[in-house]
Design an enzyme around this catalytic site. Structure first.
Site, PDB file in Angstrom:
ATOM      1  N   TYR A  66       0.833  -1.219   0.000  1.00 37.73           N
ATOM      2  CA  TYR A  66       0.000   0.000   0.000  1.00 37.73           C
ATOM      3  C   TYR A  66       0.863   1.263   0.000  1.00 37.73           C
ATOM      4  CZ  TYR A  66      -3.958  -3.061   0.208  1.00 37.73           C
ATOM      5  OH  TYR A  66      -4.885  -4.027  -0.129  1.00 37.73           O
ATOM      6  N   ARG A  69       1.366   1.761  -3.645  1.00 40.28           N
ATOM      7  CA  ARG A  69       0.132   2.257  -4.301  1.00 40.28           C
ATOM      8  C   ARG A  69      -0.063   3.748  -3.971  1.00 40.28           C
ATOM      9  NH1 ARG A  69       1.140  -1.906  -5.404  1.00 40.28           N
ATOM     10  NH2 ARG A  69       1.904  -0.669  -7.109  1.00 40.28           N
ATOM     11  N   GLN A 102     -15.662   2.493  -5.669  1.00 35.94           N
ATOM     12  CA  GLN A 102     -14.962   1.319  -5.140  1.00 35.94           C
ATOM     13  C   GLN A 102     -13.453   1.573  -5.172  1.00 35.94           C
ATOM     14  OE1 GLN A 102     -16.978  -2.465  -6.933  1.00 35.94           O
ATOM     15  NE2 GLN A 102     -17.452  -0.755  -8.276  1.00 35.94           N
ATOM     16  N   ASN A 103     -13.067   2.693  -5.768  1.00 35.38           N
ATOM     17  CA  ASN A 103     -11.637   2.974  -5.937  1.00 35.38           C
ATOM     18  C   ASN A 103     -11.048   3.566  -4.661  1.00 35.38           C
ATOM     19  OD1 ASN A 103     -12.078   2.129  -8.511  1.00 35.38           O
ATOM     20  ND2 ASN A 103     -12.227   4.183  -9.379  1.00 35.38           N
ATOM     21  N   HIS A 120     -14.721   1.211  -0.396  1.00 34.37           N
ATOM     22  CA  HIS A 120     -13.625   0.260  -0.160  1.00 34.37           C
ATOM     23  C   HIS A 120     -12.397   0.913   0.495  1.00 34.37           C
ATOM     24  CE1 HIS A 120     -15.292  -2.743  -3.395  1.00 34.37           C
ATOM     25  NE2 HIS A 120     -15.967  -2.754  -2.273  1.00 34.37           N
ATOM     26  N   THR A 187     -16.932  -0.632 -13.952  1.00 31.97           N
ATOM     27  CA  THR A 187     -16.851  -1.694 -12.937  1.00 31.97           C
ATOM     28  C   THR A 187     -17.335  -3.014 -13.532  1.00 31.97           C
ATOM     29  OG1 THR A 187     -17.610  -2.458 -10.756  1.00 31.97           O
ATOM     30  CG2 THR A 187     -19.067  -0.932 -11.905  1.00 31.97           C
ATOM     31  N   SER A 188     -16.661  -4.101 -13.127  1.00 30.12           N
ATOM     32  CA  SER A 188     -16.974  -5.418 -13.687  1.00 30.12           C
ATOM     33  C   SER A 188     -18.216  -6.034 -13.039  1.00 30.12           C
ATOM     34  CB  SER A 188     -15.778  -6.355 -13.491  1.00 30.12           C
ATOM     35  OG  SER A 188     -15.470  -6.438 -12.118  1.00 30.12           O
ATOM     36  N   LEU A 213     -16.093  -0.040 -21.066  1.00 28.01           N
ATOM     37  CA  LEU A 213     -15.348  -0.395 -22.283  1.00 28.01           C
ATOM     38  C   LEU A 213     -16.035  -1.550 -23.010  1.00 28.01           C
ATOM     39  CD1 LEU A 213     -12.652   0.613 -23.395  1.00 28.01           C
ATOM     40  CD2 LEU A 213     -11.517  -1.121 -22.013  1.00 28.01           C
ATOM     41  N   ALA A 230     -13.884   5.417 -20.583  1.00 23.02           N
ATOM     42  CA  ALA A 230     -14.527   6.356 -19.651  1.00 23.02           C
ATOM     43  C   ALA A 230     -14.174   7.802 -19.979  1.00 23.02           C
ATOM     44  CB  ALA A 230     -14.102   6.022 -18.224  1.00 23.02           C
TER      45      ALA A 230
HETATM   46  P1  OAD Z   1     -12.389  -4.597 -12.177  1.00 18.60           P
HETATM   47  O1  OAD Z   1     -10.939  -4.630 -12.483  1.00 18.60           O
HETATM   48  O2  OAD Z   1     -13.044  -5.837 -11.699  1.00 18.60           O
HETATM   49  O3  OAD Z   1     -13.169  -4.140 -13.493  1.00 18.60           O
HETATM   50  C1  OAD Z   1     -12.757  -3.033 -14.270  1.00 18.60           C
HETATM   51  C2  OAD Z   1     -13.864  -2.706 -15.246  1.00 18.60           C
HETATM   52  O4  OAD Z   1     -13.503  -1.529 -15.948  1.00 18.60           O
HETATM   53  C3  OAD Z   1     -14.085  -3.808 -16.316  1.00 18.60           C
HETATM   54  O5  OAD Z   1     -15.490  -4.009 -16.452  1.00 18.60           O
HETATM   55  C4  OAD Z   1     -13.511  -3.182 -17.604  1.00 18.60           C
HETATM   56  O6  OAD Z   1     -14.254  -3.571 -18.759  1.00 18.60           O
HETATM   57  C5  OAD Z   1     -13.711  -1.709 -17.329  1.00 18.60           C
HETATM   58  N1  OAD Z   1     -12.730  -0.832 -17.989  1.00 18.60           N
HETATM   59  C6  OAD Z   1     -11.400  -1.017 -18.136  1.00 18.60           C
HETATM   60  N2  OAD Z   1     -10.827   0.046 -18.711  1.00 18.60           N
HETATM   61  C7  OAD Z   1     -11.830   0.949 -18.945  1.00 18.60           C
HETATM   62  C8  OAD Z   1     -11.891   2.262 -19.508  1.00 18.60           C
HETATM   63  N3  OAD Z   1     -10.786   2.875 -19.951  1.00 18.60           N
HETATM   64  N4  OAD Z   1     -13.086   2.875 -19.571  1.00 18.60           N
HETATM   65  C9  OAD Z   1     -14.222   2.259 -19.127  1.00 18.60           C
HETATM   66  N5  OAD Z   1     -14.235   1.028 -18.577  1.00 18.60           N
HETATM   67  C10 OAD Z   1     -13.056   0.376 -18.479  1.00 18.60           C
HETATM   68  O7  OAD Z   1     -12.611  -3.394 -11.156  1.00 18.60           O
HETATM   69  P2  OAD Z   1     -13.827  -3.102 -10.181  1.00 18.60           P
HETATM   70  O8  OAD Z   1     -15.127  -3.518 -10.770  1.00 18.60           O
HETATM   71  O9  OAD Z   1     -13.684  -1.705  -9.739  1.00 18.60           O
HETATM   72  O10 OAD Z   1     -12.158  -4.441  -4.156  1.00 18.60           O
HETATM   73  O11 OAD Z   1     -13.467  -4.064  -8.969  1.00 18.60           O
HETATM   74  C11 OAD Z   1     -14.284  -4.064  -7.835  1.00 18.60           C
HETATM   75  C12 OAD Z   1     -13.487  -4.375  -6.617  1.00 18.60           C
HETATM   76  O12 OAD Z   1     -12.771  -5.598  -6.766  1.00 18.60           O
HETATM   77  C13 OAD Z   1     -12.388  -3.402  -6.282  1.00 18.60           C
HETATM   78  O13 OAD Z   1     -12.841  -2.250  -5.609  1.00 18.60           O
HETATM   79  C14 OAD Z   1     -11.495  -4.195  -5.414  1.00 18.60           C
HETATM   80  C15 OAD Z   1     -11.421  -5.401  -6.271  1.00 18.60           C
HETATM   81  O14 OAD Z   1     -10.900  -6.516  -5.797  1.00 18.60           O
HETATM   82  C16 OAD Z   1     -11.478  -4.445  -3.006  1.00 18.60           C
HETATM   83  O15 OAD Z   1     -10.291  -4.207  -2.947  1.00 18.60           O
HETATM   84  C17 OAD Z   1     -12.315  -4.764  -1.805  1.00 18.60           C
END
Ligand code: OAD
Length: 245
Positions: A66, A69, A102-103, A120, A187-188, A213, A230
């Site tokens: 961290y 980061r 979530q960031n 988070h 977000t995924s 995306l 984005a």
């Molecule tokens: P993910 O890494 O799971 O997903 C990223 C999402 O962003 C995917 O759906 C991609 O398609 C999309 N993506 C990537 N680049 C992009 C761009 N330039 N423009 C638009 N979309 C784009 O990340 P999160 O969904 O944020 O939790 O993950 C959720 C949580 O899982 C995080 O907060 C973290 C992680 O483990 C904890 O640490 C508790």
């Protein structure tokens, strides 16, 4: 789910919007997403650096992770998507525009948004291990000498690890049930409870938009989508909305 259009969005000056953001919004600033890295987060297995078990097993590794980061935050800047959301908040007012992120980076704050919930946690904070209410702003490197300024106990990163409960869930759920429009960006939708918010919003009567995306068009929880990076998609969406308001 259908392609977004302003005419179907039904937005006006009485609307209340809740925006959930994930790693994709910061990807355009150069912060790596989680799942696009083949299950590794900056070269580490998530269970080693993002679980309480990982921390108790090897606190030095986790603290250093961290620290790295946190250091990286200095090298990245908010992108047009963060700035566009700040313009939206300015126009609507903080009471009608909430960002739930979530960031753990601070790019929404630096982009100009004010009404933000970091569900988070935040890289630029540490939390006391004896008293959860002792939370300090922290932009340096944590080390063995970093102790709670209020009670001298050990500190940990102010991050929600897997298996821990996200912050401010009551406030988030109330905002979602009160909002007229819910947008999730980059977000995924794989990690709960955040992944369930689009369904909650839809059931509470909000219109739901996904900006990503790559969009799953079979998602029954979502009404509309915009596919794209984005930094382009969010700014175009916000600018069109602001021209109309
Ligand atoms: P993910 O890494 O799971 O997903 C990223 C999402 O962003 C995917 O759906 C991609 O398609 C999309 N993506 C990537 N680049 C992009 C761009 N330039 N423009 C638009 N979309 C784009 O990340 P999160 O969904 O944020 O939790 O993950 C959720 C949580 O899982 C995080 O907060 C973290 C992680 O483990 C904890 O640490 C508790």
């Amino acid at each position: 789910m259908e392609k977004y259009s302003l005419s179907k969005w039904g937005f006006d000056h009485t609307s209340k919007i809740c925006v959930l953001t994930g790693a994709g919004i910061s990807a355009d600033s150069g912060v790596k997403t989680f799942r696009d890295a083949g299950g590794l987060w900056e070269g580490h297995h998530i269970e080693d650096v993002a679980t309480p078990e990982g921390f108790y097993k090897d606190p030095t590794l986790v603290i250093d992770f961290y620290n790295q980061r946190r250091k990286q935050l200095v090298e990245v800047e908010p992108n047009p998507a963060h700035e566009a959301l700040a313009r939206l908040e300015k126009k609507l007012g903080e009471d009608k525009c909430l960002i739930v992120t979530q960031n753990v980076d601070d790019l929404h704050e630096r982009g100009g948004s004010r009404n933000i919930i970091h569900m988070h946690g935040e890289l630029r904070k540490l939390r006391c291990m004896d008293d959860d209410s002792h939370i300090i702003e922290f932009s340096e490197s944590q080390n063995q000498d970093t102790h709670c300024p209020k009670c001298s106990a050990k500190m940990r990163p102010h991050i929600v690890w897997f298996g821990e409960i996200p912050f401010e869930m009551d406030k988030i759920e109330k905002s979602i049930s009160d909002c007229t429009h819910f947008v999730f960006i980059g977000t995924s939708s794989l990690v709960y409870p955040a992944a369930g918010y689009k369904n909650m919003a839809k059931h509470c009567g909000a219109k739901v938009l996904n900006i990503n995306l790559s969009v799953d068009r079979a998602d029954l929880d979502t009404h509309y989508y915009i596919e794209g990076r984005a930094k382009v998609a969010v700014s175009e969406w916000v600018d069109e909305l602001l021209d109309y308001l």
